[in-house]
Scaffold this active site. Structure first.
Site, short mmCIF file in Angstrom:
data_model
loop_
_atom_site.label_atom_id
_atom_site.label_comp_id
_atom_site.label_asym_id
_atom_site.label_seq_id
_atom_site.Cartn_x
_atom_site.Cartn_y
_atom_site.Cartn_z
N VAL A 276 0.70 -1.20 -0.02
CA VAL A 276 -0.20 0.02 0.14
C VAL A 276 0.81 1.27 -0.03
O VAL A 276 1.76 1.51 0.72
CB VAL A 276 -0.66 -0.11 1.13
CG1 VAL A 276 -1.53 1.17 1.31
CG2 VAL A 276 -1.96 -1.27 1.22
N LYS A 277 0.60 2.03 -1.00
CA LYS A 277 1.63 3.39 -1.04
C LYS A 277 0.64 4.27 -0.41
O LYS A 277 -0.51 4.55 -0.76
CB LYS A 277 1.58 3.68 -2.49
CG LYS A 277 3.07 4.39 -2.90
CD LYS A 277 3.08 4.20 -4.52
CE LYS A 277 4.37 4.90 -4.83
NZ LYS A 277 4.64 5.38 -6.28
#
Ligand code: E4P
Length: 229
Positions: A82-83
């Site tokens: 997850v960015k």
């Protein structure tokens, strides 16, 4: 140093994955928008192709929303990372997601102090943006070197330095020399990495000389040699 491809273009990912050198992929909202395709389907296809870390970015402005989106994105595939943007809300989300066992790539990092915060929040990756700092006349790669040095002096930090916003082959080489664990590289730079005029010239000369042997079928040559032993 591991090599990630910085694109959401599945055809290009498939092409470069065939080289056998690709460890992962990063996307961002701009790269996803450029392809004009279904977001989740694109991420799922990339995960199936790569079977390594694939960054997919949250878009919510607040911690609660980022955590909700991050958990949904992580549910697409075990390969999703997850960015999260390097903001106070993003740091809070990184902590909560990391505590839930979800890996985060903290993005939009422009100074070592931000990287120290991301590491303390439990980021799996920190993404310093080299090219965008260079664009401002600063030395973007120095930020990569400084973060790598700081992390190395703090062995409790497990966060990996992911050199991002890479624009040139020289950037890739400097990132590797500077201690980055990963570089995420646009397709054009990846293609430039493999090319050298002496490689092409050398290959052409070898093939021209080989034609003088009259051999066109190596398999037949090997079979003939085996039969004659
Ligand atoms: C990757 O994680 C980054 O989003 C990307 O490298 C940014 O590159 P750019 O500065 O060329 O947009």
């Amino acid at each position: 140093m591991k090599l990630f491809l910085d694109t959401a273009n599945v055809a290009l990912i498939r092409e470069i994955a065939a080289w056998g050198v690709l460890d992962g992929v990063t996307t961002n909202p701009s790269l996803i928008a450029r392809e004009g395709r279904d977001f989740v389907q694109t991420i799922a296809e990339i995960c199936d192709l790569i079977r390594g870390p694939v960054s997919a970015e949250v878009i919510a402005p607040d911690t609660e929303g980022m955590v909700r989106e991050g958990k949904l994105l992580a549910g697409i595939s075990e390969h999703v990372v997850v960015k999260v943007p390097l903001t106070p809300a993003g740091l809070g989300a990184t902590r909560q997601l990391a505590d839930a066992g979800i890996r985060c790539n903290v993005t939009l990092c422009f100074q070592p102090a931000q990287a120290i915060l991301a590491a303390r929040a439990g980021a799996a990756y920190i993404s310093p943006f080299v090219g965008r700092l260079d664009d401002l006349g600063q030395d973007g790669m120095q930020v990569v070197r400084d973060i790598a040095a700081i992390y190395a002096k703090n062995p409790d930090i497990k966060t990996q330095v992911l050199a991002a916003s890479i624009r040139t082959v020289a950037h890739v080489e400097a990132a590797a020399l500077g201690g980055a664990h990963v570089a995420t590289i646009p397709p054009k730079v990846f293609s430039a990495m493999v090319q050298h005029k002496l490689t092409d010239a050398g290959n052409e000369a070898f093939m021209a000389d080989w034609a003088k042997t009259g051999i066109t079928d190596v398999a037949a040559e090997v079979a003939r040699w085996r039969a004659g032993r």
